[in-house]
Design an enzyme around this catalytic site. Structure first.
Site, PDB file in Angstrom:
ATOM      1  N   ASP A  87      -8.582  -3.271  -7.423  1.00 49.32           N
ATOM      2  CA  ASP A  87      -8.138  -2.411  -6.539  1.00 49.32           C
ATOM      3  C   ASP A  87      -8.931  -1.067  -6.564  1.00 49.32           C
ATOM      4  OD1 ASP A  87      -6.772  -1.000  -4.602  1.00 49.32           O
ATOM      5  OD2 ASP A  87      -4.851  -1.319  -5.426  1.00 49.32           O
ATOM      6  N   HIS A 104      -7.763  -4.434  -3.197  1.00 50.15           N
ATOM      7  CA  HIS A 104      -6.597  -3.903  -2.311  1.00 50.15           C
ATOM      8  C   HIS A 104      -6.342  -4.581  -1.109  1.00 50.15           C
ATOM      9  CE1 HIS A 104      -3.911  -0.665  -1.349  1.00 50.15           C
ATOM     10  NE2 HIS A 104      -4.417  -0.771  -0.209  1.00 50.15           N
ATOM     11  N   CYS A 108       0.888  -1.192   0.080  1.00 52.38           N
ATOM     12  CA  CYS A 108       0.089  -0.264  -0.132  1.00 52.38           C
ATOM     13  C   CYS A 108       0.816   1.262   0.112  1.00 52.38           C
ATOM     14  CB  CYS A 108      -0.882  -0.159   1.174  1.00 52.38           C
ATOM     15  SG  CYS A 108      -2.150   1.231   1.172  1.00 52.38           S
TER      16      CYS A 108
END
Length: 228
Positions: free
Chosen positions: A165, A196, A118
């Site tokens: 995502d 994600h 991330c």
């Protein structure tokens, strides 16, 4: 074996790092917005079991935060977003490189790579533009904003892009692929059917099958990159 060590950055700043593994090639983990929490420690422990010496530096201590955060809690998500907004990326990269140097200076002779998640996925990419340190980015957020640094890459990078995502939508992923497809230092792996944080251990977002595939790709990539 796990432990917490203190590392000094080039500007004299000291920060802690969670360590797992005693020998093998080195991996520095660039954490998510949730700091050095149970998920990041689980990744480090797993990589240590695969034969790596792993360090997870605290990239938020410069902001005075030492608390690990839980992505399941809205309050912690808000705290993490605030820490992300306050992050100095140049200093974070400096701290990652200081951790790379720490591993090298304390017995890691096989080379060191940075693996980020991330927020840390973008930092892994940025680190590879500053030094010859291979990088792996899991669902890196914000890479599309630094594609102009493509020509500055000094080491191979692998980008894991989950097709679903919500923090990097299809048009964003298309821009990344278009900008990087001709760079021989860049490898891109698209993961169908997952979103994600699919590789976030100890989380409802974790998708074991997809994470297993991505992790296997990452290990092969790191070993190949470190071997030159």
């Amino acid at each position: 074996m796990t432990q917490t060590v203190q590392i000094k950055a080039s500007d004299g700043h000291s920060f802690s790092a969670y360590m797992a593994g005693e020998k093998g090639p080195g991996i520095v983990i660039a954490h998510e917005i949730f700091a050095v929490n149970a998920s990041m420690r689980a990744v480090a422990n797993w990589l240590a079991q695969q034969g790596f010496r792993v360090a997870v530096p605290d990239l938020f201590i410069r902001q005075g935060s030492t608390r690990e955060l839980d992505p399941a809690l809205e309050e912690d998500r808000n705290v993490g977003m605030g820490l992300l907004r306050g992050l100095n990326e140049d200093l974070a990269v400096s701290d990652l490189l200081a951790t790379v140097d720490y591993l090298k200076s304390t017995g890691t002779e096989e080379g060191v790579a940075v693996v980020g998640y991330c927020m840390g996925g973008k930092l892994a990419y940025l680190t590879a533009t500053k030094a010859a340190v291979p990088g792996v980015s899991y669902y890196g957020v914000g890479i599309e904003a630094v594609l102009n640094l493509n020509s500055q890459l000094k080491a191979p990078v692998l980008l894991h892009l989950p097709v679903e995502d919500t923090l990097c939508l299809p048009d964003c992923q298309a821009r990344i692929k278009a900008a990087l497809v001709d760079n021989p230092l860049v490898s891109i792996s698209s993961h169908e059917g997952v979103g994600h944080a699919f590789a976030r251990r100890n989380s409802p977002a974790f998708v074991a099958g997809a994470a297993e595939v991505a992790d296997a790709q990452s290990i092969v990539f790191v070993m190949k990159s470190l071997a030159g």
